[in-house]
Design an enzyme around this catalytic site. Structure first.
Site, mmCIF file in Angstrom:
data_model
loop_
_atom_site.group_PDB
_atom_site.id
_atom_site.type_symbol
_atom_site.label_atom_id
_atom_site.label_comp_id
_atom_site.label_asym_id
_atom_site.label_seq_id
_atom_site.Cartn_x
_atom_site.Cartn_y
_atom_site.Cartn_z
ATOM 1 N N SER A 49 0.824 -1.213 0.000
ATOM 2 C CA SER A 49 0.000 0.000 0.000
ATOM 3 C C SER A 49 0.858 1.262 0.000
ATOM 4 O O SER A 49 2.026 1.249 0.400
ATOM 5 C CB SER A 49 -0.909 0.015 1.231
ATOM 6 O OG SER A 49 -1.671 -1.170 1.311
HETATM 7 N N1 SAH Z 1 -0.465 -5.202 4.074
HETATM 8 C C1 SAH Z 1 0.250 -5.453 2.841
HETATM 9 C C2 SAH Z 1 -0.511 -5.022 1.591
HETATM 10 C C3 SAH Z 1 -1.422 -6.074 1.258
HETATM 11 S S1 SAH Z 1 -2.176 -6.162 -0.318
HETATM 12 C C4 SAH Z 1 1.614 -4.830 2.837
HETATM 13 O O1 SAH Z 1 1.956 -4.116 3.767
HETATM 14 O O2 SAH Z 1 2.374 -5.109 1.902
HETATM 15 C C5 SAH Z 1 -3.497 -7.237 0.204
HETATM 16 C C6 SAH Z 1 -3.109 -8.665 0.487
HETATM 17 O O3 SAH Z 1 -4.283 -9.336 0.931
HETATM 18 C C7 SAH Z 1 -2.629 -9.439 -0.738
HETATM 19 O O4 SAH Z 1 -1.344 -9.942 -0.501
HETATM 20 C C8 SAH Z 1 -3.667 -10.552 -0.884
HETATM 21 O O5 SAH Z 1 -3.117 -11.778 -1.347
HETATM 22 C C9 SAH Z 1 -4.200 -10.673 0.525
HETATM 23 N N2 SAH Z 1 -5.519 -11.302 0.625
HETATM 24 C C10 SAH Z 1 -6.573 -11.203 -0.231
HETATM 25 N N3 SAH Z 1 -7.610 -11.932 0.220
HETATM 26 C C11 SAH Z 1 -7.209 -12.502 1.395
HETATM 27 C C12 SAH Z 1 -7.847 -13.367 2.343
HETATM 28 N N4 SAH Z 1 -9.089 -13.818 2.164
HETATM 29 N N5 SAH Z 1 -7.133 -13.757 3.420
HETATM 30 C C13 SAH Z 1 -5.855 -13.328 3.623
HETATM 31 N N6 SAH Z 1 -5.208 -12.506 2.761
HETATM 32 C C14 SAH Z 1 -5.873 -12.101 1.657
#
Ligand code: SAH
Length: 234
Positions: free
Chosen positions: A81
């Protein structure tokens, strides 16, 4: 493209001391120009953002952009993000030193690393197993010892570690999963983007009171969707 201390953007070698100094200067500017200037005043949050090396959480090809004002690709169609959003969500949670926090969507591990500076322990779930493994390895390599990462579906929360003082969701469900609300302590806070994939999403701050949930829309946002796990092969 921004060049930091002659850093070669495609390089996979570790940054030199001069490059590290350039990254630190870029990080200081990031905190001042992107975060404090937009109204985030919490010194704990600004301090954590100033300490955590964001360039260590992005792919080598993106490193020279690590302190720019936007999200970056981290592979598997996912993104780290925008720094401001990380700071905003962290501040909104009002993290306390004794808090046990659940994160859904580990991604690169960067948000978990920032939070880990401000709370007792972060439990982080990531549905894409290779991302979970890589984030776990990066966090360990960089010495973030109070973060536990597990591959798994955030829709179910992490029952074995519940209840949590705070929950941070970094992918967008269309509706808030009940398990996450159930696993939040009374008095606990949750920050979660809600809305359709690619459409208008709103960041919500929830507070769990004895008499029910208080819900506040705090910022329009755009996050990758929170997916449901595939239970059958196509
Ligand atoms: N917090 C992260 C940004 C995450 S992007 C950082 O600091 O880099 C969102 C993430 O959520 C992605 O990696 C995606 O694979 C994950 N995601 C999507 N659906 C999900 C679910 N049901 N359970 C766990 N993770 C999930």
């Amino acid at each position: 493209m921004l060049t930091l201390g002659g850093f070669d953007p495609g390089s996979t070698r570790p940054p030199s001391a001069a490059e590290e100094a350039a990254f630190e200067a870029a990080r200081t500017r990031m905190v001042r120009d992107q975060i404090a200037a937009r109204g985030i005043k919490d010194d704990r949050v600004l301090g954590a953002m100033a300490r955590v090396p964001r360039h260590e959480f992005v792919p080598a090809a993106q490193r020279s952009l690590a302190y720019e004002d936007g999200p970056l690709p981290i592979g598997h169609g996912q993104t780290i993000s925008q720094p401001y959003i990380v700071a905003f969500m962290t501040a909104a949670l009002d993290p306390q030193p004794t808090d046990r926090v659940l994160e859904v969507g580990t991604g690169s591990g960067y948000q978990a690393a920032v939070l880990s500076q401000l709370v007792a322990v972060v439990y982080s779930l990531e549905i894409v197993e290779p991302l979970a493994r890589r984030a776990e390895a990066d966090l360990k390599r960089l010495g973030f010892r109070n973060v536990r990462v597990r591959p798994g579906d955030g829709n179910l929360g992490w029952p074995g570690a519940a209840p949590f003082d705070a929950v941070i969701v970094t992918c967008a469900p269309e509706r808030i999963p009940k398990a996450l609300v159930d696993q939040l302590k009374v008095g606990g806070r949750m920050i979660v983007p809600v809305g359709p994939n690619g459409g208008a999403q709103e960041l919500y701050l929830l507070r769990k009171h004895p008499e029910g949930l208080e819900t506040q829309a705090v910022l329009p946002v755009r996050f990758v969707p929170m997916v449901a796990p595939k239970v059958l092969d196509p």
